[in-house]
Design a protein around this motif. Structure first.
Motif, PDB file in Angstrom:
ATOM      1  N   ALA A 170      12.313   1.050  12.923  1.00  0.00           N
ATOM      2  CA  ALA A 170      13.605   0.410  12.660  1.00  0.00           C
ATOM      3  C   ALA A 170      13.795  -0.858  13.504  1.00  0.00           C
ATOM      4  O   ALA A 170      14.058  -1.952  12.956  1.00  0.00           O
ATOM      5  N   PRO A 171      13.653  -0.792  14.839  1.00  0.00           N
ATOM      6  CA  PRO A 171      13.818  -2.044  15.615  1.00  0.00           C
ATOM      7  C   PRO A 171      12.723  -3.056  15.333  1.00  0.00           C
ATOM      8  O   PRO A 171      12.963  -4.279  15.398  1.00  0.00           O
ATOM      9  N   LEU A 172      11.506  -2.599  14.984  1.00  0.00           N
ATOM     10  CA  LEU A 172      10.447  -3.550  14.655  1.00  0.00           C
ATOM     11  C   LEU A 172      10.781  -4.308  13.377  1.00  0.00           C
ATOM     12  O   LEU A 172      10.530  -5.516  13.261  1.00  0.00           O
ATOM     13  N   THR A 173      11.354  -3.594  12.419  1.00  0.00           N
ATOM     14  CA  THR A 173      11.740  -4.252  11.159  1.00  0.00           C
ATOM     15  C   THR A 173      12.833  -5.294  11.419  1.00  0.00           C
ATOM     16  O   THR A 173      12.792  -6.410  10.885  1.00  0.00           O
ATOM     17  N   VAL A 174      13.806  -4.930  12.222  1.00  0.00           N
ATOM     18  CA  VAL A 174      14.891  -5.872  12.552  1.00  0.00           C
ATOM     19  C   VAL A 174      14.328  -7.076  13.298  1.00  0.00           C
ATOM     20  O   VAL A 174      14.643  -8.244  12.987  1.00  0.00           O
ATOM     21  N   GLY A 223      12.440  -9.305  10.986  1.00  0.00           N
ATOM     22  CA  GLY A 223      13.357 -10.058  10.115  1.00  0.00           C
ATOM     23  C   GLY A 223      13.956 -11.260  10.809  1.00  0.00           C
ATOM     24  O   GLY A 223      14.008 -12.367  10.246  1.00  0.00           O
ATOM     25  N   TYR A 224      14.410 -11.071  12.042  1.00  0.00           N
ATOM     26  CA  TYR A 224      15.003 -12.191  12.788  1.00  0.00           C
ATOM     27  C   TYR A 224      13.951 -13.260  13.097  1.00  0.00           C
ATOM     28  O   TYR A 224      14.232 -14.462  13.054  1.00  0.00           O
ATOM     29  N   LEU A 225      12.728 -12.845  13.422  1.00  0.00           N
ATOM     30  CA  LEU A 225      11.679 -13.821  13.695  1.00  0.00           C
ATOM     31  C   LEU A 225      11.368 -14.643  12.452  1.00  0.00           C
ATOM     32  O   LEU A 225      11.177 -15.876  12.516  1.00  0.00           O
ATOM     33  N   ALA A 226      11.322 -13.974  11.296  1.00  0.00           N
ATOM     34  CA  ALA A 226      11.054 -14.688  10.039  1.00  0.00           C
ATOM     35  C   ALA A 226      12.169 -15.689   9.747  1.00  0.00           C
ATOM     36  O   ALA A 226      11.916 -16.834   9.326  1.00  0.00           O
ATOM     37  N   MET A 227      13.424 -15.268   9.963  1.00  0.00           N
ATOM     38  CA  MET A 227      14.559 -16.179   9.724  1.00  0.00           C
ATOM     39  C   MET A 227      14.493 -17.397  10.655  1.00  0.00           C
ATOM     40  O   MET A 227      14.741 -18.543  10.235  1.00  0.00           O
ATOM     41  N   GLY A 254      13.812 -21.631   9.790  1.00  0.00           N
ATOM     42  CA  GLY A 254      14.856 -22.585  10.089  1.00  0.00           C
ATOM     43  C   GLY A 254      16.255 -22.049   9.943  1.00  0.00           C
ATOM     44  O   GLY A 254      17.229 -22.818   9.902  1.00  0.00           O
ATOM     45  N   GLY A 255      16.393 -20.764   9.853  1.00  0.00           N
ATOM     46  CA  GLY A 255      17.704 -20.157   9.668  1.00  0.00           C
ATOM     47  C   GLY A 255      18.620 -20.359  10.854  1.00  0.00           C
ATOM     48  O   GLY A 255      19.859 -20.252  10.710  1.00  0.00           O
ATOM     49  N   PHE A 256      18.075 -20.657  12.035  1.00  0.00           N
ATOM     50  CA  PHE A 256      18.901 -20.867  13.227  1.00  0.00           C
ATOM     51  C   PHE A 256      18.759 -22.294  13.774  1.00  0.00           C
ATOM     52  O   PHE A 256      18.983 -22.547  14.945  1.00  0.00           O
ATOM     53  N   GLY A 257      18.343 -23.177  12.896  1.00  0.00           N
ATOM     54  CA  GLY A 257      18.186 -24.554  13.319  1.00  0.00           C
ATOM     55  C   GLY A 257      16.733 -24.942  13.501  1.00  0.00           C
ATOM     56  O   GLY A 257      15.828 -24.106  13.432  1.00  0.00           O
ATOM     57  N   GLU A 258      16.548 -26.240  13.729  1.00  0.00           N
ATOM     58  CA  GLU A 258      15.173 -26.729  13.878  1.00  0.00           C
ATOM     59  C   GLU A 258      14.581 -26.257  15.199  1.00  0.00           C
ATOM     60  O   GLU A 258      15.255 -26.238  16.230  1.00  0.00           O
ATOM     61  N   LEU A 259      13.300 -25.877  15.153  1.00  0.00           N
ATOM     62  CA  LEU A 259      12.604 -25.366  16.328  1.00  0.00           C
ATOM     63  C   LEU A 259      11.607 -26.387  16.852  1.00  0.00           C
ATOM     64  O   LEU A 259      10.972 -27.102  16.053  1.00  0.00           O
ATOM     65  N   SER A 260      11.493 -26.454  18.144  1.00  0.00           N
ATOM     66  CA  SER A 260      10.448 -27.297  18.729  1.00  0.00           C
ATOM     67  C   SER A 260       9.098 -26.651  18.484  1.00  0.00           C
ATOM     68  O   SER A 260       8.998 -25.443  18.277  1.00  0.00           O
ATOM     69  N   GLU A 261       8.069 -27.451  18.520  1.00  0.00           N
ATOM     70  CA  GLU A 261       6.726 -26.917  18.251  1.00  0.00           C
ATOM     71  C   GLU A 261       6.314 -25.847  19.263  1.00  0.00           C
ATOM     72  O   GLU A 261       5.763 -24.817  18.877  1.00  0.00           O
ATOM     73  N   VAL A 320       5.439 -19.928  20.004  1.00  0.00           N
ATOM     74  CA  VAL A 320       5.762 -18.656  20.668  1.00  0.00           C
ATOM     75  C   VAL A 320       6.284 -17.635  19.668  1.00  0.00           C
ATOM     76  O   VAL A 320       5.902 -16.467  19.668  1.00  0.00           O
ATOM     77  N   LEU A 321       7.193 -18.082  18.782  1.00  0.00           N
ATOM     78  CA  LEU A 321       7.770 -17.145  17.798  1.00  0.00           C
ATOM     79  C   LEU A 321       6.718 -16.666  16.792  1.00  0.00           C
ATOM     80  O   LEU A 321       6.767 -15.523  16.327  1.00  0.00           O
ATOM     81  N   GLN A 322       5.786 -17.568  16.429  1.00  0.00           N
ATOM     82  CA  GLN A 322       4.723 -17.148  15.511  1.00  0.00           C
ATOM     83  C   GLN A 322       3.841 -16.078  16.153  1.00  0.00           C
ATOM     84  O   GLN A 322       3.439 -15.121  15.496  1.00  0.00           O
ATOM     85  N   THR A 323       3.556 -16.244  17.438  1.00  0.00           N
ATOM     86  CA  THR A 323       2.785 -15.206  18.155  1.00  0.00           C
ATOM     87  C   THR A 323       3.559 -13.896  18.187  1.00  0.00           C
ATOM     88  O   THR A 323       3.012 -12.810  17.945  1.00  0.00           O
ATOM     89  N   ALA A 324       4.862 -13.992  18.478  1.00  0.00           N
ATOM     90  CA  ALA A 324       5.699 -12.787  18.495  1.00  0.00           C
ATOM     91  C   ALA A 324       5.734 -12.130  17.117  1.00  0.00           C
ATOM     92  O   ALA A 324       5.725 -10.903  16.996  1.00  0.00           O
ATOM     93  N   GLN A 325       5.768 -12.963  16.058  1.00  0.00           N
ATOM     94  CA  GLN A 325       5.794 -12.406  14.695  1.00  0.00           C
ATOM     95  C   GLN A 325       4.489 -11.649  14.402  1.00  0.00           C
ATOM     96  O   GLN A 325       4.501 -10.557  13.824  1.00  0.00           O
ATOM     97  N   ARG A 326       3.328 -12.249  14.800  1.00  0.00           N
ATOM     98  CA  ARG A 326       2.037 -11.579  14.561  1.00  0.00           C
ATOM     99  C   ARG A 326       1.973 -10.252  15.297  1.00  0.00           C
ATOM    100  O   ARG A 326       1.527  -9.231  14.757  1.00  0.00           O
ATOM    101  N   LYS A 327       2.420 -10.240  16.550  1.00  0.00           N
ATOM    102  CA  LYS A 327       2.378  -9.015  17.337  1.00  0.00           C
ATOM    103  C   LYS A 327       3.342  -7.966  16.783  1.00  0.00           C
ATOM    104  O   LYS A 327       3.070  -6.767  16.825  1.00  0.00           O
TER     105      LYS A 327
END
Length: 547
Positions: free
Chosen positions: A334-338, A341-345, A349-356, A361-368
């Motif tokens: 359950a928390p992994l799914t949540v 989901g937030y990482l994908a959003m 760009g769901g929370f604004g533009e991200l720096s490279e 970092v978020l892509q690594t977190a998404q893979r893990k």
């Protein structure tokens, strides 16, 4: 029969009217054979006290001196009632003691009804007749003893065979309730009991684990003092109804029908792990040979019972572990799914533009997070598989279809590694299995083949009929599996020891799950061959499809 013929010849040779051969023991005399001109043999087989000799001085003298003795008639008034009429007509007797090992083992008495006394001229013939009669009596005794010993040996062998067969029957079972049931069934048949129970020991009490009637299982009973004493010596104890006391209140009716009890300890290495109790409705002692056979059964039965208990405990621990794992994984997903989901959003760009840097970092977190979700899914499948909660369906489908689908799923990964995957399967081969689970097994095998290679991999999938099964083979040209790892790769959380394997991410559950899933569908998964640097060949076998 031989002795009777000897006596018949003796009567004629000595011109006697009757010859009687008797054997002597410590406290009685037994008439073994008699022959007379009148043909009466009513005394044979009867037992008499040696006290009768006190009233027959002639007989007593022959026994005491161990020498032939002659004389007139015997004292009829001192003889046994059935002898008196016959003795009253006797005028002369000759008593020849039969000696063996310096001891009188019998006597031969010849009687004459006419007034013709035995004399010293008859001594040599009487001595020879006595020697022959003594030898015949000795041989008859040895024969009877041999026959009795053979009969006892046959009975013992039969009982031991029955005990071995009973033990083999009990050993054919694994589950605790089955072992208990067979142990009781065989024990009852072995000793001729009418009911039985098996109990485990808890201090000075016993707790019934199984009964032939099915009643009172789980109840606690005090152990009778006589039984406790037997337990300490490791010997079976036989009790009467009066001695079998201490039934718990309200359970007296369970033991009331029985008049005799036999309790055998179930012991291993000096430790008593239980009691095997049997009851008999008739107040008759148990056969000692049967009790001896029960001892053999209880010795092996104790080992089988302990093993069954350990297996039951292990199964219960495994079930509890699987339940815990199932609950824990559900809570983890359950928390992994949540989080996923937030990482994908965020990455979309769901929370604004991200720096490279932040995006990396978020892509690594998404893979893990995806790796953690994959691990959670595998753990959940393990829990369902080991908890027997996984119920595969039995669909009829073409092998070529499910293999093609697996290749489509694997093609992106193959392209990343510049690998090649091919299939060579006839379009008419069908299996009866769970399509989704077969796809999962193929995914594991093909992904492993693509992952564990130090050059662009080549993977080939083939399929063929093999009797009443279909063999699906996955062949690769990767790094292979060392001989020391081949025996352990299907274990839970098992991974190869090669450095190139350990560098790759993985849980060590893929092959374990794949084999378990194959077996759940009535098939198998085996490593057919593998050589380091030359690749591996895995074979998945599934039941052939039956329209």
């Amino acid at each position: 029969e031989v002795i009777s013929r000897i006596l018949e010849r003796g009567v004629h040779a000595m011109q006697a009217d009757r010859a009687t051969l008797s054997s002597l023991s410590d406290d009685h005399v037994v008439v073994e054979a008699t022959h007379g001109r009148d043909g009466q043999v009513t005394w044979v087989g009867q037992h008499y006290s040696l006290d009768y000799f006190a009233g027959q001085p002639l007989v007593q003298k022959a026994i005491d001196t161990m020498q032939p003795t002659f004389g007139g008639g015997l004292a009829s008034e001192k003889a046994a009632p059935e002898f008196r009429e016959a003795i009253a007509n006797v005028r002369h007797v000759a008593v020849i003691p039969l000696v063996h090992g310096g001891k009188a083992i019998g006597m031969l008495v010849l009687s004459r009804y006419q007034d013709r006394p035995f004399t010293s001229d008859d001594l040599s013939a009487l001595t020879l007749l006595g020697a022959i009669s003594g030898l015949a009596l000795r041989n008859a005794r040895l024969y009877e003893e041999g026959e009795a010993a053979r009969k006892r040996a046959d009975e013992t062998a039969a009982r031991l065979r029955a005990a071995v067969e009973a033990a083999e029957d009990v050993a054919s079972q694994v589950q605790l309730d089955q072992v208990l049931g067979r142990l009781l069934e065989r024990a009852v048949a072995l000793v001729g009991a009418d009911g039985a129970s098996v109990a485990r020991l808890e201090g000075t009490d016993m707790v019934l684990e199984s009964t032939t009637s099915g009643a009172a299982v789980g109840t606690r009973w005090p152990i009778a003092p006589k039984v406790l004493a037997g337990v300490k010596t490791g010997k079976s104890v036989e009790l009467t109804a009066a001695e079998y006391t201490g039934a718990p209140e309200g359970l007296e009716s369970i033991v009331q029908p029985f008049r005799r009890f036999l309790v055998a300890p179930l012991a291993i290495g000096g430790e008593t792990i239980g009691l095997l109790a049997m009851g008999r409705r008739k107040d008759e002692p148990f056969d000692p040979v049967a009790v001896q056979s029960l001892q053999q059964l209880s010795t092996l039965g104790a080992l089988l019972l302990r093993n069954a208990r350990l297996i039951a405990q292990a199964q219960e621990a495994e079930r509890a572990k699987s339940e815990f794992m199932s609950v824990a994984v559900h809570e983890l997903r359950a928390p992994l799914t949540v989080t996923g989901g937030y990482l994908a959003m965020a990455l979309e760009g769901g929370f604004g533009e991200l720096s490279e840097p932040l995006k990396g970092v978020l892509q690594t977190a998404q893979r893990k997070t995806e790796e953690a979700k994959t691990l959670a899914d595998e753990l959940l499948t393990v829990a369902r598989l080991e908890g027997r909660a996984l119920k595969p369906s039995a669909e009829l489908f073409l092998v070529s279809d499910v293999v093609h689908e697996a290749l489509v799923r694997a093609r992106p990964r193959a392209e990343l590694s510049k690998g090649t995957i091919k299939a060579d399967i006839a379009d008419d081969i069908e299996v009866q299995a769970d399509r989704a689970l077969v796809g999962k097994i193929l995914d594991n095998l093909i992904n492993n083949a693509l992952a564990y290679s130090d050059h662009p991999p080549m993977v080939r999938v083939t399929g063929r009929r093999d009797g009443d099964q279909v063999a699906i083979t996955v062949v690769d040209d990767g790094i292979g599996i060392s001989s020391q790892d081949q025996g352990r790769i299907f274990g839970r959380f098992a991974r190869g020891t090669d450095r190139r394997v350990l560098e790759k991410p993985g849980t060590g559950l893929g092959l374990y799950l794949s084999r378990g899933l194959a077996e759940q569908m009535g098939g198998s998964l085996q490593l057919e061959s593998s050589r380091p640097g030359k690749g591996s060949t895995f074979v998945l076998r599934l039941p052939v499809g039956v329209p």
